[in-house]
Scaffold this motif. Structure first.
Motif, PDB file in Angstrom:
ATOM      1  N   GLY A 116      50.970  -2.976  13.789  1.00 40.56           N
ATOM      2  CA  GLY A 116      51.597  -2.167  14.819  1.00 40.56           C
ATOM      3  C   GLY A 116      50.982  -2.432  16.184  1.00 40.56           C
ATOM      4  N   GLN A 117      49.647  -2.476  16.226  1.00 41.19           N
ATOM      5  CA  GLN A 117      48.964  -2.752  17.490  1.00 41.19           C
ATOM      6  C   GLN A 117      49.292  -4.144  18.016  1.00 41.19           C
ATOM      7  N   LEU A 118      49.355  -5.119  17.136  1.00 43.77           N
ATOM      8  CA  LEU A 118      49.684  -6.478  17.567  1.00 43.77           C
ATOM      9  C   LEU A 118      51.102  -6.536  18.141  1.00 43.77           C
ATOM     10  N   THR A 119      52.027  -5.794  17.528  1.00 44.06           N
ATOM     11  CA  THR A 119      53.395  -5.771  18.036  1.00 44.06           C
ATOM     12  C   THR A 119      53.457  -5.081  19.390  1.00 44.06           C
ATOM     13  N   LYS A 120      52.658  -4.033  19.571  1.00 44.33           N
ATOM     14  CA  LYS A 120      52.612  -3.384  20.892  1.00 44.33           C
ATOM     15  C   LYS A 120      52.105  -4.365  21.949  1.00 44.33           C
ATOM     16  N   MET A 121      51.184  -5.234  21.577  1.00 38.92           N
ATOM     17  CA  MET A 121      50.710  -6.247  22.517  1.00 38.92           C
ATOM     18  C   MET A 121      51.844  -7.181  22.911  1.00 38.92           C
ATOM     19  N   VAL A 122      52.662  -7.578  21.942  1.00 34.67           N
ATOM     20  CA  VAL A 122      53.837  -8.400  22.241  1.00 34.67           C
ATOM     21  C   VAL A 122      54.749  -7.660  23.221  1.00 34.67           C
ATOM     22  N   ASN A 123      54.944  -6.373  22.978  1.00 30.69           N
ATOM     23  CA  ASN A 123      55.774  -5.543  23.841  1.00 30.69           C
ATOM     24  C   ASN A 123      55.253  -5.552  25.281  1.00 30.69           C
ATOM     25  N   GLN A 124      53.939  -5.393  25.451  1.00 35.20           N
ATOM     26  CA  GLN A 124      53.372  -5.337  26.800  1.00 35.20           C
ATOM     27  C   GLN A 124      53.411  -6.695  27.497  1.00 35.20           C
ATOM     28  N   ILE A 125      53.274  -7.769  26.745  1.00 36.87           N
ATOM     29  CA  ILE A 125      53.426  -9.109  27.323  1.00 36.87           C
ATOM     30  C   ILE A 125      54.826  -9.249  27.923  1.00 36.87           C
ATOM     31  N   CYS A 126      55.834  -8.817  27.164  1.00 42.52           N
ATOM     32  CA  CYS A 126      57.215  -8.915  27.649  1.00 42.52           C
ATOM     33  C   CYS A 126      57.421  -8.072  28.895  1.00 42.52           C
ATOM     34  N   ILE A 127      56.917  -6.849  28.883  1.00 41.29           N
ATOM     35  CA  ILE A 127      57.104  -5.963  30.028  1.00 41.29           C
ATOM     36  C   ILE A 127      56.444  -6.530  31.276  1.00 41.29           C
ATOM     37  N   ALA A 128      55.212  -7.025  31.130  1.00 41.65           N
ATOM     38  CA  ALA A 128      54.492  -7.559  32.291  1.00 41.65           C
ATOM     39  C   ALA A 128      55.281  -8.680  32.951  1.00 41.65           C
ATOM     40  N   GLY A 129      55.822  -9.580  32.159  1.00 42.81           N
ATOM     41  CA  GLY A 129      56.578 -10.700  32.715  1.00 42.81           C
ATOM     42  C   GLY A 129      57.869 -10.263  33.375  1.00 42.81           C
ATOM     43  N   VAL A 130      58.577  -9.335  32.724  1.00 39.35           N
ATOM     44  CA  VAL A 130      59.856  -8.885  33.264  1.00 39.35           C
ATOM     45  C   VAL A 130      59.660  -8.109  34.564  1.00 39.35           C
ATOM     46  N   VAL A 131      58.652  -7.237  34.613  1.00 42.04           N
ATOM     47  CA  VAL A 131      58.428  -6.452  35.832  1.00 42.04           C
ATOM     48  C   VAL A 131      58.026  -7.362  36.987  1.00 42.04           C
ATOM     49  N   GLN A 132      57.192  -8.362  36.731  1.00 41.65           N
ATOM     50  CA  GLN A 132      56.818  -9.283  37.795  1.00 41.65           C
ATOM     51  C   GLN A 132      58.036 -10.059  38.290  1.00 41.65           C
ATOM     52  N   GLY A 133      58.882 -10.500  37.381  1.00 42.59           N
ATOM     53  CA  GLY A 133      60.098 -11.197  37.786  1.00 42.59           C
ATOM     54  C   GLY A 133      61.007 -10.313  38.619  1.00 42.59           C
ATOM     55  N   LEU A 134      61.151  -9.051  38.204  1.00 43.15           N
ATOM     56  CA  LEU A 134      61.982  -8.124  38.959  1.00 43.15           C
ATOM     57  C   LEU A 134      61.392  -7.862  40.343  1.00 43.15           C
ATOM     58  N   ALA A 135      60.060  -7.711  40.418  1.00 46.00           N
ATOM     59  CA  ALA A 135      59.414  -7.490  41.706  1.00 46.00           C
ATOM     60  C   ALA A 135      59.650  -8.671  42.644  1.00 46.00           C
ATOM     61  N   GLU A 136      59.506  -9.880  42.138  1.00 43.57           N
ATOM     62  CA  GLU A 136      59.716 -11.059  42.976  1.00 43.57           C
ATOM     63  C   GLU A 136      61.180 -11.158  43.410  1.00 43.57           C
ATOM     64  N   ALA A 137      62.103 -10.801  42.512  1.00 46.32           N
ATOM     65  CA  ALA A 137      63.526 -10.853  42.854  1.00 46.32           C
ATOM     66  C   ALA A 137      63.863  -9.864  43.961  1.00 46.32           C
TER      67      ALA A 137
END
Length: 295
Positions: free
Chosen positions: A173-194
């Motif tokens: 479960g914890q490892l999957t949450k890490m995957v979740n946060q990796i995805c969020i970090a990338g998407v939010v940075q992309g949205l911020a740059e856009a």
């Protein structure tokens, strides 16, 4: 265990997530006893929802079928689990410990072993969906542990979740949450740059959002954070401090399992800049402020 509609549940940790989560359980038929390090929050919870409060984690856990944790980090979890006042001191064989804290996979494995020695089940169960998901009972729960323990817990978990899935052994479960946060970090940075690009180009940012959100660029972050980013509103949501805690866990795990996370490491440093600007409690969408300052 008790009849499923009348389980005794101890809920430890009444922060912005735990407070409403425990409330859903009490409102939907569980007998809930809460503990919080700051006692007035526990008293406020009882005043709002009923149930009981306890002076220590051990007192809350005594006689409980399920003991649920939702605290800050690995050390916080250990502080409410171990010792004379920890939940393991009073939990009975056959009961189940569920940890919703976003913590390390190593801690999950440690707790699974400690529980097994006492005949107690364990599930690591970090969540996604934020404060709104907790309040509305629409969290996504990622679980690690034994199938039999998940079967005992699933009906209770679904009282504040829209999805709960067992993903493997303790730590999964914890490892999957890490995957979740990796995805969020990338998407939010992309949205911020856009959004920064749109502003620098002189475009109507809201009109751009309304248009591209109907196509392949659409995301939860765009739908729920795009407009507030353009308005410079960050005093809500999932705090930068919490995200940095999660990313530190993730990057540490990557060092051990050999994963290469260059974008995640870079975004983590951008969040450090937000903290340096005094934005530690701002929502994670505040990455845009770093770009605006540089611009």
């Amino acid at each position: 265990m008790s009849n499923l509609s009348q389980q005794k549940v101890a809920f430890v940790g009444l922060g912005v997530m735990g407070f409403p989560m425990a409330g859903h359980l009490q409102q939907k038929g569980e007998q809930v006893c809460v503990y919080n390090r700051t006692q007035h929050k526990a008293l406020d919870w009882v005043a709002q929802y009923g149930g009981r409060s306890a002076a220590t984690p051990a007192e809350a856990a005594a006689g409980a079928d399920l003991v649920i944790l939702c605290v800050g980090n690995d050390d916080d979890v250990r502080s409410v689990v171990y010792g004379e006042q920890g939940v393991l001191a009073t939990m009975s064989p056959g009961s189940l410990l569920i940890d919703h804290t976003t913590a390390s996979a190593d801690l999950a494995r440690e707790l699974a072993l400690a529980c097994k020695e006492k005949g107690i089940g364990f599930l690591d169960a970090p969540v996604s969906g934020g404060q709104a998901g907790a309040q509305n009972g629409l969290l996504t729960i990622m679980l690690g542990g034994e199938e039999a323990d998940f079967a005992k817990a699933e009906a209770t978990l679904m009282k504040y979740a829209r999805s709960a899935r067992l993903l493997g052994a303790a730590g999964s479960g914890q490892l999957t949450k890490m995957v979740n946060q990796i995805c969020i970090a990338g998407v939010v940075q992309g949205l911020a740059e856009a959004m920064h690009f749109a502003q620098q180009a002189g475009l109507d940012g809201q009109a751009v959002l309304d248009t591209i959100s109907k196509g392949a660029a659409q995301s939860w972050q765009m739908e729920n954070r795009g407009s507030t980013m353009l308005q410079g509103k960050y005093d809500f949501g999932f705090a930068v401090d919490w995200m940095r805690k999660d990313l530190a866990i993730t990057l540490n795990e990557a060092r051990h399992n050999g994963a290469t996370l260059p974008l995640t490491a870079l975004v983590d440093q951008f969040y450090a800049q937000v903290q340096a600007m005094g934005g530690g409690r701002w929502d994670t969408s505040s990455l845009l402020t770093v770009l605006q300052r540089k611009g």
